[in-house]
Design a protein around this motif. Structure first.
Motif, short mmCIF file in Angstrom:
data_model
loop_
_atom_site.label_atom_id
_atom_site.label_comp_id
_atom_site.label_asym_id
_atom_site.label_seq_id
_atom_site.Cartn_x
_atom_site.Cartn_y
_atom_site.Cartn_z
N GLU A 1 0.83 -1.19 0.00
CA GLU A 1 0.00 0.00 0.00
C GLU A 1 0.87 1.25 0.00
OE1 GLU A 1 -2.73 -0.12 3.24
OE2 GLU A 1 -3.53 -2.11 2.71
N PRO A 2 0.47 2.30 -0.76
CA PRO A 2 1.24 3.55 -0.77
C PRO A 2 1.32 4.16 0.63
CG PRO A 2 -0.38 3.52 -2.55
CD PRO A 2 -0.69 2.33 -1.67
N GLY A 3 2.49 4.64 0.98
CA GLY A 3 2.68 5.30 2.27
C GLY A 3 2.77 4.35 3.44
N ALA A 4 2.78 3.03 3.21
CA ALA A 4 2.80 2.08 4.31
C ALA A 4 4.14 2.08 5.04
CB ALA A 4 2.48 0.68 3.80
N VAL A 5 5.24 2.21 4.28
CA VAL A 5 6.57 2.19 4.90
C VAL A 5 6.75 3.37 5.86
CG1 VAL A 5 9.05 2.24 4.49
CG2 VAL A 5 7.57 0.87 3.02
N PRO A 6 6.42 4.60 5.44
CA PRO A 6 6.52 5.71 6.41
C PRO A 6 5.66 5.50 7.65
CG PRO A 6 6.33 6.57 4.19
CD PRO A 6 6.09 5.09 4.09
N ARG A 7 4.46 4.93 7.49
CA ARG A 7 3.62 4.69 8.66
C ARG A 7 4.26 3.68 9.61
NH1 ARG A 7 -0.61 4.36 4.87
NH2 ARG A 7 -0.95 2.16 5.34
N LEU A 8 4.86 2.65 9.05
CA LEU A 8 5.53 1.66 9.89
C LEU A 8 6.72 2.30 10.60
CD1 LEU A 8 5.88 -1.23 10.88
CD2 LEU A 8 7.16 -1.74 8.78
N CYS A 9 7.48 3.13 9.90
CA CYS A 9 8.61 3.81 10.52
C CYS A 9 8.14 4.74 11.63
CB CYS A 9 9.41 4.58 9.48
SG CYS A 9 10.30 3.53 8.31
N LEU A 10 6.99 5.38 11.43
CA LEU A 10 6.45 6.27 12.46
C LEU A 10 6.07 5.47 13.71
CD1 LEU A 10 5.58 9.05 13.39
CD2 LEU A 10 3.36 8.65 12.29
N VAL A 11 5.48 4.29 13.52
CA VAL A 11 5.16 3.44 14.68
C VAL A 11 6.43 3.10 15.46
CG1 VAL A 11 4.33 1.16 15.37
CG2 VAL A 11 3.06 2.47 13.67
N LEU A 12 7.49 2.75 14.74
CA LEU A 12 8.75 2.43 15.41
C LEU A 12 9.33 3.65 16.14
CD1 LEU A 12 10.32 0.24 12.60
CD2 LEU A 12 9.85 -0.54 14.92
N ALA A 13 9.28 4.81 15.49
CA ALA A 13 9.83 6.01 16.11
C ALA A 13 9.06 6.38 17.37
CB ALA A 13 9.81 7.16 15.11
N LEU A 14 7.74 6.31 17.31
CA LEU A 14 6.93 6.63 18.49
C LEU A 14 7.12 5.60 19.59
CD1 LEU A 14 3.63 7.82 16.76
CD2 LEU A 14 5.27 9.23 18.01
N THR A 15 7.26 4.33 19.21
CA THR A 15 7.50 3.29 20.23
C THR A 15 8.81 3.54 20.96
OG1 THR A 15 6.30 1.68 18.89
CG2 THR A 15 7.74 0.81 20.61
N GLY A 16 9.79 4.10 20.26
CA GLY A 16 11.07 4.40 20.90
C GLY A 16 10.94 5.33 22.08
N LEU A 17 9.88 6.16 22.11
CA LEU A 17 9.68 7.05 23.24
C LEU A 17 9.33 6.29 24.52
CD1 LEU A 17 7.57 9.85 21.51
CD2 LEU A 17 10.03 9.86 21.99
N ALA A 18 8.83 5.06 24.38
CA ALA A 18 8.44 4.26 25.54
C ALA A 18 9.62 3.52 26.16
CB ALA A 18 7.35 3.26 25.16
N GLY A 19 10.80 3.60 25.54
CA GLY A 19 11.97 2.98 26.14
C GLY A 19 12.50 1.80 25.37
N SER A 20 13.61 1.27 25.85
CA SER A 20 14.34 0.23 25.13
C SER A 20 13.54 -1.05 24.96
CB SER A 20 15.65 -0.06 25.87
OG SER A 20 15.41 -0.40 27.22
N THR A 21 12.91 -1.52 26.01
CA THR A 21 12.18 -2.79 25.93
C THR A 21 11.04 -2.72 24.93
OG1 THR A 21 12.76 -3.51 28.16
CG2 THR A 21 10.74 -4.40 27.22
N ALA A 22 10.27 -1.64 24.98
CA ALA A 22 9.16 -1.48 24.05
C ALA A 22 9.65 -1.50 22.61
CB ALA A 22 8.41 -0.18 24.34
N LEU A 23 10.73 -0.78 22.34
CA LEU A 23 11.24 -0.70 20.97
C LEU A 23 11.78 -2.05 20.51
CD1 LEU A 23 11.89 1.01 18.51
CD2 LEU A 23 14.07 1.60 19.57
N VAL A 24 12.48 -2.76 21.37
CA VAL A 24 13.02 -4.07 20.99
C VAL A 24 11.89 -5.04 20.68
CG1 VAL A 24 14.29 -6.08 21.83
CG2 VAL A 24 15.20 -3.79 22.22
N MET A 25 10.83 -5.06 21.49
CA MET A 25 9.70 -5.94 21.24
C MET A 25 9.06 -5.66 19.88
SD MET A 25 7.66 -6.57 24.82
CE MET A 25 7.02 -4.90 24.89
#
Length: 570
Positions: free
Chosen positions: A154-178
């Protein structure tokens, strides 16, 4: 994965969000009242200052980076205790919303939301104060949704996935690794070569989002090596009479028995819970794989991986391998509390439960919605502030006065602050006598030396701060404590006289002059010249993390015509 054409009115996602909100109100209850929640690692303080420790630039182990930075920034617009409640509510609402969006109907969305947010994993991690882990759990279904869109091209899916990862990084190391583990499993599979570019962008984003804690961890100098005993101490344990594997399969098994829900000790409840889990998976996995295809298979595989990681510290062969990783690989300490990765199994369980409920509705036309109460029935102690474990507290006025006095004192005579008795956790009468990590390192705008040895029922896991280790050695050897403190550039000592002092530490400080005292707190001065300010590292990690987040946001918010150009460029 949701066929929205079959939905009239609010979709499964909206129902999941509403269900998550209701679950939050029931689970948190009195915890939502004004006041600070202080339970184990859940530590809220008024007006937490922006310090080097928060930015990961003080040279200490970046355990709460960038979690504390998020709290500090949010506290500039909201009171600190309100920030705590907003973050906890987000766990339930975002988790319910995300998993609801993966379901085909409102019933399936509601049941999946309840299953994701009302279980032993949530109860135990909430009781021990690991709110970052729980935000990682809430982010998992959003990663699945974005990953599914990537698999479909789907168009724009990769940026959305990257945004999910970037926002998850705010929750800390464990959240991002999971979440990163889940994304890798989602994108690697049949036809994986076609997804090499999305996988590369995802990993690059994950590394950028990890920079606030990864950069300080990699360039640490002087920290003690991670104690290998931590692998055994933090290994998953059976919190039911059925043993370790059934405990993990029913989403429990945290290492700390003090936070186990009482009903998990009942054989009847344990057997019923295990049967419910097995029934949900048996009834829901087939329909899910038929509708979700390769995505469902990948999420189930990620769940199996999560269970392996959760059990690794308790399995003889895997335990030795894990110990080597923890001791010799930078950042390997993230794996020693393996049970946290059971969150990867909670997500497929929730999806299977939702689809099992939808399947049951075909046979039980009336009453299928009663399946919503099943998770609550087998784990009632999650209700009402985790059965009283989360009670808001108000800091005594002497604590705020201490902060102001320490700020004046360290401005006049720079130096570190040590807190005595020299222990890691505290119990305060004004905090309902709950066990809590010492709040002073977060409250004081100063370099606070704390004892980071973690005492457990059967052992002590050695900390990683060499200054604290040398002070502990002086205490054990009966050496001149004032001289030992001065040698570590400690110029101020805070006494907490309402805490147990079984080894007489406070008496050994009695020769130090008192400069301030109120309530149960006393501030003493350690003789010695002012200490030059330490060389602080540049906040490279925080900057890289911020750039990653802004880049992900910018790409997602690009005008539609630029998105079309991006899709053609791929």
């Amino acid at each position: 994965m949701t066929d929205r054409r079959t939905v009239v009115g609010p979709g499964p996602g909206a129902v999941g969000a509403l269900t998550g909100l209701v679950v939050a109100l029931v689970a948190l209850g009195p915890a939502l009242a004004r006041g600070y929640l202080l339970a184990y690692d859940l530590v809220g303080v008024p007006d937490q200052p922006l310090m080097a420790r928060v930015l990961g630039t003080d040279g200490s182990v970046p355990r709460a980076v960038p979690n504390d930075l998020v709290v500090v920034l949010l506290s500039t617009v909201l009171p600190g205790d309100v920030v705590q409640k907003v973050l906890l509510l987000a766990v339930f609402v975002l988790g319910g919303w995300g998993v609801g969006r993966l379901m085909p109907t409102r019933l399936a969305g509601a049941v999946a939301a309840v299953t994701l947010t009302w279980n032993a994993y949530v109860a135990e991690r909430l009781a021990i104060g690991h709110w970052g882990f729980l935000l990682g759990l809430a982010a998992l279904p959003w990663a699945v949704g974005a990953g599914t869109a990537v698999r479909r091209g789907e168009p724009g899916a990769v940026p959305r996935l990257c945004l999910v990862l970037a926002l998850t990084g705010l929750a800390g190391s464990t959240a991002l690794v999971m979440v990163t583990l889940l994304v890798v499993v989602l994108l690697v599979g049949t036809g994986w070569r076609d997804r090499m570019r999305p996988l590369g962008w995802s990993l690059l984003t994950a590394f950028g989002a990890a920079a606030p804690w990864l950069v300080p961890a990699l360039r640490q100098a002087g920290s003690l090596p991670t104690d290998p005993e931590g692998v055994t101490a933090f290994a998953a344990r059976a919190d039911t009479p059925l043993g370790l594997l059934p405990s993990l399969l029913t989403t429990g098994g945290i290492w700390n028995p003090a936070v186990w829900p009482a009903e998990r000790g009942s054989t009847v409840v344990a057997v019923v819970t295990l049967l419910l889990v097995m029934t949900a998976v048996a009834a829901g996995a087939g329909p899910w794989r038929r509708t979700g295809g390769a995505t469902a298979t990948a999420v189930l595989a990620a769940g199996a991986l999560g269970l392996v990681l959760a059990a690794a510290g308790a399995v003889p062969g895997l335990r030795d391998l894990l110990r080597s990783v923890v001791v010799h690989v930078p950042g390997g300490g993230l794996l020693r509390d393996g049970q946290k990765f059971a969150a990867l199994a909670v997500l497929p369980l929730a999806c299977c439960a939702g689809l099992a409920a939808q399947r049951a509705r075909a046979h039980v036309t009336n009453g299928a919605w009663l399946l919503l109460v099943v998770p609550v029935a087998v784990l009632p102690s999650l209700a009402w502030g985790v059965h009283g474990r989360l009670d808001p507290a108000t800091y005594p006025g002497s604590w705020r006065a201490l902060r102001a006095e320490v700020e004046r004192a360290t401005d006049a005579t720079p130096g570190a602050v040590a807190v005595f008795p020299f222990t890691y956790y505290r119990r305060y009468a004004w905090n309902h006598d709950h066990v809590v990590l010492d709040p002073l390192p977060r409250l004081l705008d100063a370099d606070v030396v704390e004892n980071d040895d973690l005492p457990l029922a059967d052992r002590v896991v050695r900390g990683e701060d060499p200054r604290a280790a040398r002070i502990r050695r002086a205490l054990d050897d009966g050496a001149d404590l004032a001289a030992a403190l001065a040698a570590e550039d400690v110029r101020w000592v805070v006494e907490q006289r309402d805490q147990p002092d079984r080894t007489g530490q406070l008496a050994r400080l009695s020769a130090l002059p008192i400069v301030w005292s109120a309530g149960d707190l006393t501030l003493r001065r350690v003789p010695g010249p002012p200490v030059p300010p330490p060389d602080r590292q540049a906040p490279v990690g925080v900057v890289l993390g911020a750039v990653t987040l802004l880049a992900a946001l910018g790409v997602v918010l690009l005008p539609r015509r630029w998105r079309r150009w991006y899709a053609r460029a791929r």
